[in-house]
Design an enzyme around this catalytic site. Structure first.
Site, short mmCIF file in Angstrom:
data_model
loop_
_atom_site.label_atom_id
_atom_site.label_comp_id
_atom_site.label_asym_id
_atom_site.label_seq_id
_atom_site.Cartn_x
_atom_site.Cartn_y
_atom_site.Cartn_z
N SER A 148 48.19 32.72 42.29
CA SER A 148 49.09 34.87 42.41
C SER A 148 50.84 34.01 42.06
CB SER A 148 48.66 35.65 43.68
OG SER A 148 50.06 36.23 43.03
N TYR A 161 48.14 37.67 52.19
CA TYR A 161 47.48 36.85 50.83
C TYR A 161 48.66 36.10 50.50
CZ TYR A 161 46.78 38.21 46.27
OH TYR A 161 46.53 37.68 44.27
P1 NDP Z 1 39.11 42.54 41.29
O1 NDP Z 1 39.53 43.39 42.31
O2 NDP Z 1 39.25 43.75 40.11
O3 NDP Z 1 38.29 41.89 41.25
C1 NDP Z 1 38.11 40.87 42.44
C2 NDP Z 1 36.33 39.75 42.34
O4 NDP Z 1 36.12 39.28 42.74
C3 NDP Z 1 35.44 41.26 42.49
O5 NDP Z 1 34.38 40.08 41.20
C4 NDP Z 1 34.39 40.63 43.48
O6 NDP Z 1 33.44 40.42 43.23
C5 NDP Z 1 34.74 39.18 43.56
N1 NDP Z 1 34.74 39.41 44.93
C6 NDP Z 1 35.72 39.34 46.43
N2 NDP Z 1 34.68 39.03 47.36
C7 NDP Z 1 34.49 38.07 46.89
C8 NDP Z 1 33.12 37.38 47.71
N3 NDP Z 1 33.09 36.85 48.80
N4 NDP Z 1 32.41 36.91 46.74
C9 NDP Z 1 31.87 36.97 45.58
N5 NDP Z 1 33.18 37.48 45.08
C10 NDP Z 1 34.23 38.31 45.43
O7 NDP Z 1 39.94 41.83 41.03
P2 NDP Z 1 41.32 41.19 40.22
O8 NDP Z 1 40.36 40.58 38.92
O9 NDP Z 1 42.24 41.58 39.78
O10 NDP Z 1 40.79 39.75 41.00
C11 NDP Z 1 40.69 38.39 40.03
C12 NDP Z 1 41.66 37.02 41.13
O11 NDP Z 1 42.95 37.46 40.65
C13 NDP Z 1 42.11 37.50 42.81
O12 NDP Z 1 41.94 35.87 43.57
C14 NDP Z 1 42.73 38.11 42.35
O13 NDP Z 1 43.75 37.89 44.04
C15 NDP Z 1 43.82 36.95 41.51
N6 NDP Z 1 45.21 37.81 41.25
C16 NDP Z 1 44.84 38.99 40.36
C17 NDP Z 1 46.23 40.19 40.26
C18 NDP Z 1 46.59 40.93 39.36
O14 NDP Z 1 47.48 41.62 39.33
N7 NDP Z 1 45.46 41.76 38.99
C19 NDP Z 1 47.25 39.47 40.05
C20 NDP Z 1 47.54 37.54 40.40
C21 NDP Z 1 46.39 37.12 41.27
P3 NDP Z 1 32.09 41.84 44.02
O15 NDP Z 1 32.86 42.56 45.15
O16 NDP Z 1 30.72 41.59 43.04
O17 NDP Z 1 31.55 40.70 44.52
#
Ligand code: NDP
Length: 257
Positions: A148, A161
């Site tokens: 990030s 975070y």
């Molecule tokens: P979402 O909340 O839309 O997606 C998060 C994903 O992570 C889900 O698919 C969830 O799947 C999965 N996840 C969470 N915990 C677990 C776990 N214990 N095991 C397996 N899967 C897990 O968020 P984003 O798509 O925005 O985020 C994706 C990545 O991008 C993250 O690392 C976030 O920090 C990073 N990011 C996002 C930004 C943004 O602006 N959106 C900015 C910078 C970085 P499920 O719950 O089905 O397991």
């Protein structure tokens, strides 16, 4: 001479963690379009099954695997299933992540551990299990960690975070150096802000909209805008990019302290 075939991923098998939502889902669709077979991993398997159906309808190949990145047994079981069904995973996209917007003084140990276990230990274990399998198979590969801009600079109210994403960036560099001799490259993307389930409430609020106006680009990113950068780092087109951190953020990092 540049060979455009290096952008083609059709011999590759790509694991995408957190493929059930947001950025991970978009990356899985994009890598499938570039020809990779997709191993879509997350806890919400019914969402992954829908994604797999979408990829296969478009002529691609994909497999849904249940994976909790905080549980090593579940990580091993997912790799095992993937290997049996498709072969050795040689692109690992460490995307699963969680946020808990709190300032340092208001962050409980449980909240901190939740963030660190998913965002840091999750990346560690998924990368380690996958790299060990590649080394055993004598195959090269590439790992892309979704960090990030808050791993590069900080904003108030995001202590755990920011710490977790800073750790992902240093881990990326350390893995790149240690895995280079096995032909495994490791890079990170530092996304700016993309509206997904992790932050939709905030960006729909008045405060979120005002924040967008202060961004250099005055807009959020579209999740599809992460596909090209990830393809570059994951595939042979990026064969000499290693240990790098690529912001994809409309220049937010240029302003962060
Ligand atoms: P979402 O909340 O839309 O997606 C998060 C994903 O992570 C889900 O698919 C969830 O799947 C999965 N996840 C969470 N915990 C677990 C776990 N214990 N095991 C397996 N899967 C897990 O968020 P984003 O798509 O925005 O985020 C994706 C990545 O991008 C993250 O690392 C976030 O920090 C990073 N990011 C996002 C930004 C943004 O602006 N959106 C900015 C910078 C970085 P499920 O719950 O089905 O397991």
């Amino acid at each position: 001479m540049m060979n455009l075939e290096h952008f083609n991923l059709d011999k590759r098998i790509a694991l995408v963690t957190g493929a059930s939502s947001g950025i991970g889902r978009a990356l899985a669709l994009g890598l499938a379009q570039a020809g990779a077979k997709i191993v879509a991993a997350a806890r919400r398997v019914e969402r992954l099954e829908q994604l797999v159906a979408e990829i296969e309808q478009a002529g691609g190949r994909a497999l849904a695997v249940a994976m909790d990145v905080t549980d090593k047994d579940s990580i091993d079981a997912a790799y095992h299933r993937a290997e049996q069904a498709l072969g050795v995973v040689d692109i690992i996209i460490n995307n699963a992540g969680v946020a808990a917007p709190r300032g340092f003084l208001n962050t409980s140990d449980d909240t901190r551990d939740f963030i660190m276990n998913t965002n840091v230990n999750g990346v560690w274990h998924v990368a380690q299990a996958g790299a060990r399998r590649l080394v055993d198979a004598g195959q090269p590969g590439s790992i892309v960690n979704i960090a990030s801009v808050l791993g590069l600079g900080v904003q108030p109210g995001q202590a755990a975070y920011c710490a977790s994403k800073g750790a992902v960036i240093q881990l990326t560099r350390a893995m790149a150096i240690d895995l280079m001799k096995y032909g495994i490259r490791v890079n990170a993307i530092a996304p700016g802000w993309f509206k997904t389930e992790i932050n939709a409430d905030y960006f729909d609020s008045a405060a979120g909209k005002a924040y967008i106006e202060q961004m250099p680009a005055k807009r959020l990113g579209r999740v599809e805008e992460l596909i090209g950068p990830v393809m570059l780092l994951a595939g042979d087109a990026g064969s000499f990019i290693n240990g790098a951190v690529l912001p994809v953020d409309g220049a937010i990092h240029a302003r962060l302290s």
